[in-house]
Design a protein around this motif. Structure first.
Motif: not given
Length: 235
Positions: A87-113
């Motif tokens: 229900r709650d998804l947090d992929i924020s960037r912090s000092c270390w960084g989440c290396q998420i791009t558009d490709e990752g968001l597109i893949k995540i968008s297909s998840a059932d949740c």
């Protein structure tokens, strides 16, 4: 002494064997208690069986945070897809960084949740654009809270939010400098349940926010300068 060392090694092997004999459901339950993504990643690296157990444990999670962890598109998408009750998804960037791009968001968008997510944070992800954001929010029909501050989105993303996320209650647009007044108006017009919007650091003239209040008088607009004689209350 050598005999004692052998006994200790044997005890360790026995303990390891006991863990490996745990039923798959019980192992998944134990792993579901791990508090951080880092712990889950380390557990998933033990063996294929443990990796499957980690993915199984994700099915019961309501919240998943990658904030502060070095993770990429494939890993994040795989874990989100396994978290079917999220229900709650947090992929924020912090000092270390989440290396998420558009490709990752597109893949995540297909998840059932995704259709059941009520909160998404994409705070500070410099590698994403409208392309990935639009794909994700267009399927997030239950979304109530969105943090997209510190990104390079434009009105295109806000229009997608306005069209798909009609239950939205709060949105953070801090320092989204490519968003214009037109995008904000579209958002407030269509998201009639919107209660709070954070617009700090944007390039939209403060006077423009008066028009938003004419659409939704109860809207709380945060982080803007005081506008004299405009009846605009700053939170």
């Amino acid at each position: 002494m050598e005999q004692q060392q052998q006994q200790r090694d044997g005890d360790g092997g026995a303990a390891e064997a006991d863990i490996e004999r745990l039923p798959a459901d019980l192992l998944a339950h134990v792993l579901s208690i791990l508090p951080t993504f880092r712990d889950l990643s380390m557990a998933g690296g033990v063996s294929r069986r443990w990796r499957r157990a980690v993915e199984r444990s994700l099915a019961s999670r309501r919240r998943l945070s990658f904030a502060g962890q070095r993770t990429g598109d494939d890993t994040a998408a795989r874990l989100v897809c396994a978290a079917v009750n999220l229900r709650d998804l947090d992929i924020s960037r912090s000092c270390w960084g989440c290396q998420i791009t558009d490709e990752g968001l597109i893949k995540i968008s297909s998840a059932d949740c995704v259709g059941n997510l009520t909160s998404i944070s994409l705070w500070g992800l410099a590698g994403i654009t409208d392309k990935g954001v639009v794909q994700l929010v267009s399927r997030a029909y239950s979304l109530q809270h969105l943090n997209i501050g510190g990104t390079f989105i434009t009105d295109e993303s806000l229009n997608a939010v306005a069209n798909s996320c009609t239950n939205l209650k709060s949105i953070i647009l801090w320092s989204c400098r490519h968003v214009t007044e037109a995008g904000l108006v579209a958002l407030v017009n269509k998201c009639r349940r919107l209660e709070c919007i954070n617009v700090g650091g944007m390039r939209v003239p403060p006077e423009s926010f008066v028009g938003l209040l004419s659409i939704s008088p109860a809207l709380r607009i945060r982080s803007i300068p005081q506008i004299l004689n405009a009846g605009l209350q700053v939170s």
